[in-house]
Design a protein around this motif. Structure first.
Motif, PDB file in Angstrom:
ATOM      1  N   ALA A   1      -3.432   2.127   4.285  1.00 30.78           N
ATOM      2  CA  ALA A   1      -2.511   0.881   3.935  1.00 30.78           C
ATOM      3  C   ALA A   1      -1.320   1.031   4.797  1.00 30.78           C
ATOM      4  O   ALA A   1      -0.569   0.056   5.096  1.00 30.78           O
ATOM      5  CB  ALA A   1      -2.024   1.090   2.725  1.00 30.78           C
TER       6      ALA A   1
ATOM      7  N   ASP B   1      -7.023  12.397  -2.603  1.00 34.06           N
ATOM      8  CA  ASP B   1      -6.217  11.213  -2.526  1.00 34.06           C
ATOM      9  C   ASP B   1      -4.812  11.830  -2.505  1.00 34.06           C
ATOM     10  O   ASP B   1      -4.249  12.303  -3.680  1.00 34.06           O
ATOM     11  CB  ASP B   1      -6.435  10.197  -3.568  1.00 34.06           C
TER      12      ASP B   1
ATOM     13  N   GLN C   1       1.533   7.008   0.414  1.00 37.32           N
ATOM     14  CA  GLN C   1       0.916   6.375   1.341  1.00 37.32           C
ATOM     15  C   GLN C   1       1.635   7.168   2.624  1.00 37.32           C
ATOM     16  O   GLN C   1       2.704   8.030   2.723  1.00 37.32           O
ATOM     17  CB  GLN C   1       1.233   4.857   1.651  1.00 37.32           C
TER      18      GLN C   1
ATOM     19  N   ASP D   1      -8.275   5.784  -5.633  1.00 37.23           N
ATOM     20  CA  ASP D   1      -7.348   4.893  -6.403  1.00 37.23           C
ATOM     21  C   ASP D   1      -7.356   3.652  -6.068  1.00 37.23           C
ATOM     22  O   ASP D   1      -6.976   2.472  -6.566  1.00 37.23           O
ATOM     23  CB  ASP D   1      -6.268   5.678  -6.788  1.00 37.23           C
ATOM     24  N   GLY D   2      -7.680   3.142  -4.559  1.00 40.72           N
ATOM     25  CA  GLY D   2      -7.467   1.939  -3.996  1.00 40.72           C
ATOM     26  C   GLY D   2      -8.569   0.994  -4.661  1.00 40.72           C
ATOM     27  O   GLY D   2      -7.981  -0.212  -4.737  1.00 40.72           O
TER      28      GLY D   2
ATOM     29  N   ARG E   1       0.576  -4.895  -3.494  1.00 39.80           N
ATOM     30  CA  ARG E   1       0.928  -3.820  -2.729  1.00 39.80           C
ATOM     31  C   ARG E   1      -0.375  -2.810  -2.338  1.00 39.80           C
ATOM     32  O   ARG E   1      -0.954  -2.548  -3.235  1.00 39.80           O
ATOM     33  CB  ARG E   1       1.985  -2.901  -3.498  1.00 39.80           C
ATOM     34  N   GLU E   2      -0.517  -2.887  -1.047  1.00 43.43           N
ATOM     35  CA  GLU E   2      -1.914  -2.201  -0.574  1.00 43.43           C
ATOM     36  C   GLU E   2      -1.740  -0.774  -0.789  1.00 43.43           C
ATOM     37  O   GLU E   2      -0.611  -0.071  -1.008  1.00 43.43           O
ATOM     38  CB  GLU E   2      -2.098  -2.576   0.891  1.00 43.43           C
ATOM     39  N   ASP E   3      -2.807  -0.272  -0.937  1.00 39.18           N
ATOM     40  CA  ASP E   3      -3.002   1.126  -1.316  1.00 39.18           C
ATOM     41  C   ASP E   3      -4.190   1.815  -0.172  1.00 39.18           C
ATOM     42  O   ASP E   3      -4.933   1.122   0.314  1.00 39.18           O
ATOM     43  CB  ASP E   3      -3.565   1.545  -2.719  1.00 39.18           C
ATOM     44  N   ASP E   4      -4.142   3.041   0.043  1.00 43.38           N
ATOM     45  CA  ASP E   4      -5.261   3.551   0.692  1.00 43.38           C
ATOM     46  C   ASP E   4      -6.627   3.359   0.239  1.00 43.38           C
ATOM     47  O   ASP E   4      -6.580   3.729  -1.409  1.00 43.38           O
ATOM     48  CB  ASP E   4      -4.846   4.986   1.015  1.00 43.38           C
TER      49      ASP E   4
END
Length: 689
Positions: free
Chosen positions: A489, A514, A518, A632-633, A671-674
């Protein structure tokens, strides 16, 4: 209903056989039958004294059954000598009873001496009464010596319980007595012939062959020499049998490594040589040939039982062995380190109870608690190593020597070779070679498999301190097809870390770690969690002790909060069972046919608290079943189950890519996440070996 009734009857029969009264009756019947057999035998040209020997050697009160069987045997098979033999039986019974009442039977030479006196006294009286010559009296003395020897062998052999034999707790002298006692029984039966063919001599040769092939070379040669000598005593002009049985057993041992056919053929050929050289009848060769054919036709289930019987004792390491010493040292070290952990924890708790003296003291106390956790983790790791060594059922030194020889032919000279078989019957070969050895190619793998007589495959190669350590494990029933997909991300560094590990025990472990947040910091935390865990698991440590080490490392990494989720799936490629381990990780999906199971386990990530544990769950997989793991993404998105159901028949890499694409599409505008995805399918291997 009928099956239930039948099972109940079988259960009742087993319970009845286990009762003390039934066991005593069966034992008395066995002694009676043995004395009856020994009474009908012939030795040194006259009546065999071995029934008298068994009376004096019998344990407990079984000498009454022996006396009855011996008297009946002499009456049936030697009526002309019955008065003399009956007197010897009566004297042996009274003498044994007297020794028993005096509690003097512990002295092993007293039964032998009693047997000698009973046979000699009755024989000399009979010789004097019938006007026997000096040669007759010499024959009586020889029979008396045989009776004394038989009593000695029987007494020692009756003390050799099956449990002692299996546990390798018998010295060589007891093994020799056991072989001699068996040979005397064969000798007593050798007079029973069918058209000149002796089933007893054939059975003796078969016992020797089976012992050599599936048991112990040493015991097989002992038995052969004893049988040959005993048969020489039983007949006239059969002295050659002593050398024939012994030499044939020796040649069978030499050619046993070349296969069953080579073993039995060498035995038969050697026997033919001896019978021809001695000018003996062809029937002796036919008896040996029949034993060879029976050995080759022996059912696989009997072969396995003989092999397992002799192998059982090899799993127990002898006193003072390196394995036993290593396990004991690891156990002691585990206990010592665990005690240190408890002591440090107690000190920290007492300091905390006193209230401390400020922030600095509180931080120092926290570090003490983390150090206590680390000591506890080390203790757990030592315990894992001790259990691994202790659970190795069988250290196969013979196969290890064959591996060393085959590698030497290829120009590889290892420092050490260890071949073990675990309690599930799975073989593993570990080889330590000097330098950076690259000669362990497919051809070498085939040679190692041939040496271990199992189909092995290379599971791991590591280079440490200028040495190469290679581990070969038995070929598994399943393989795991794995697909990966990942999205970062923030920049090139992804906060998720993916690992796959083969733990050298036939398990393939999938890991997603995880890191919190980020970017670079999350990437360090995720890589640290996955890297430490994968390295510890591949080194043979258990999940619980490995998690404690990772947790302690994250706790002391920095003053700021540092955490990482850990998601593991350990697939046993022999059985298809999967174990799920989660520390703060999202759900895992298991697809079996048309059914999708969502495995959601509540747990905390590593790096938050001191005492955390994996949440665990197991499942049984079969050919074609899927495991889907995500970070979790993706999490527990509602669309994930539907997508898996729709795309489950695709390749695992395509499935992982589809899940990633759908997750990125669903996250658009937020909101992006890995994001990380692992898709794995269990595949049954073709039986092409």
């Amino acid at each position: 209903m009928k099956t239930a009734v039948k099972n109940e009857k079988l259960k009742a029969v087993r319970q009845n056989l286990k009762s003390a009264r039934t066991r005593s009756a069966l034992l008395n019947a066995a002694y009676f039958a043995a004395a009856l057999v020994l009474a009908q035998g012939r030795a040194l040209g006259g009546v065999s004294p071995l029934a008298v020997s068994l009376i004096t050697a019998a344990s407990g009160k079984n000498y009454f059954a022996c006396a009855l069987g011996g008297a009946l045997g002499f009456l049936i098979f030697a009526p002309q000598d019955f008065p003399r033999c009956a007197a010897a039986v009566l004297l042996a019974l009274l003498g044994t009873l007297a020794l028993d009442l005096a509690s003097a039977r512990e002295n092993i030479f007293l039964p032998a001496g009693l047997s000698f006196l009973c046979v000699f006294a009755t024989g000399i009286v009979a010789d004097i009464k019938t006007g026997g010559t000096a040669q007759d009296m010499a024959l009586t003395a020889a029979q008396s010596i045989l009776g004394a020897g038989g009593a000695f062998f029987f007494t020692r052999a009756l003390g050799c319980t099956p449990r002692r034999l299996r546990s390798r707790a018998l010295p060589a002298s007891d093994l020799a007595c056991l072989a001699a006692a068996a040979a005397l029984l064969f000798m007593s039966l050798s007079s029973l012939e069918i058209g000149g063919f002796s089933p007893a001599r054939c059975a003796a040769a078969l016992a020797v062959l089976l012992t050599v092939r599936f048991g112990s070379d040493k015991i097989g040669i002992m038995l052969a020499l004893c049988c040959g000598f005993a048969f020489s005593l039983a007949g006239n002009g059969e002295v050659f049998l002593t050398g024939a049985y012994g030499f044939c057993a020796l040649t069978a041992c030499l050619f046993c490594s070349y296969g069953a056919a080579a073993c039995v053929f060498s035995f038969a050929l050697s026997f033919a040589l001896f019978t021809t050289a001695a000018g003996a009848g062809a029937m002796y060769f036919f008896e040996a040939a029949a034993a060879c054919l029976l050995s080759l036709a022996c059912p696989r289930v009997i072969e396995d039982k003989i092999r397992d019987y002799f192998r059982t004792g090899q799993s127990a390491s002898p006193d003072g062995s390196l394995r036993q010493s290593l396990v004991m040292r690891l156990r002691v070290a585990e206990s010592a380190v665990e005690q240190i952990s408890r002591n440090v924890s107690e000190v920290s708790e007492r300091i905390a109870a006193l209230g401390g003296c400020g922030v600095r003291d509180e931080k120092a106390n926290e570090m003490r608690l983390v150090a206590a956790d680390q000591f506890g983790s080390v203790a757990g790791m030592l315990g894992d190593l001790a259990r691994e060594f202790d659970e190795a059922e069988y250290f196969d030194s013979v196969s290890a020597e064959r591996v060393r020889q085959s590698l030497a032919e290829r120009g590889i000279f290892p420092k050490s070779v260890c071949v073990t078989e675990d309690k599930y019957g799975r073989v593993r070969a570990q080889i330590l070679a000097p330098g950076r050895e690259t000669g362990f190619d497919d051809a070498a793998q085939q040679e190692i498999s041939k040496a271990c007589r199992r189909c092995l495959e290379k599971s791991s190669v590591s280079y440490n301190g200028g040495e190469t350590c290679v581990c070969f494990t038995e070929r598994t029933a399943y393989s795991l097809e794995v697909g990966f997909a990942q999205h970062s991300a923030e920049g090139p560094l992804c906060g998720d870390a993916l690992r796959t590990v083969n733990d050298t025990h036939g398990r393939s472990v999938l890991i997603i770690s995880d890191g919190m947040g980020q970017g670079g910091r999350a990437a360090i935390e995720g890589a640290m969690g996955a890297g430490l865990l994968s390295r510890l698991l591949s080194s043979g440590f258990g999940f619980d002790s490995a998690l404690k080490i990772v947790n302690s490392a994250l706790l002391v990494k920095s003053a700021d909060e540092c955490l990482a989720t850990l998601d593991c799936a350990a697939v046993d490629l022999f059985t298809g069972h999967v174990e799920l381990y989660k520390a703060g990780a999202p759900a895992t999906y298991i697809v079996k046919g048309k059914r999708i199971t969502k495995c959601e386990l509540s747990s905390l990530p590593a790096g938050i608290l001191r005492d955390i544990e994996f949440a665990k769950r197991t499942a049984a997989l079969d050919d074609g079943d899927l495991i889907i793991m995500t970070s979790d993404g993706v999490g527990s998105a509602e669309w994930l189950g539907e997508l898996i159901c729709e795309k489950k028949d695709e390749g695992v890499q395509q499935l992982a890519d589809d899940i990633l694409s759908r997750a990125l599409e669903a996250a658009r505008g937020t909101r992006e996440d890995d994001i990380s995805v692992i898709a794995a399918r269990l595949k049954r291997r073709e039986n092409d070996f």
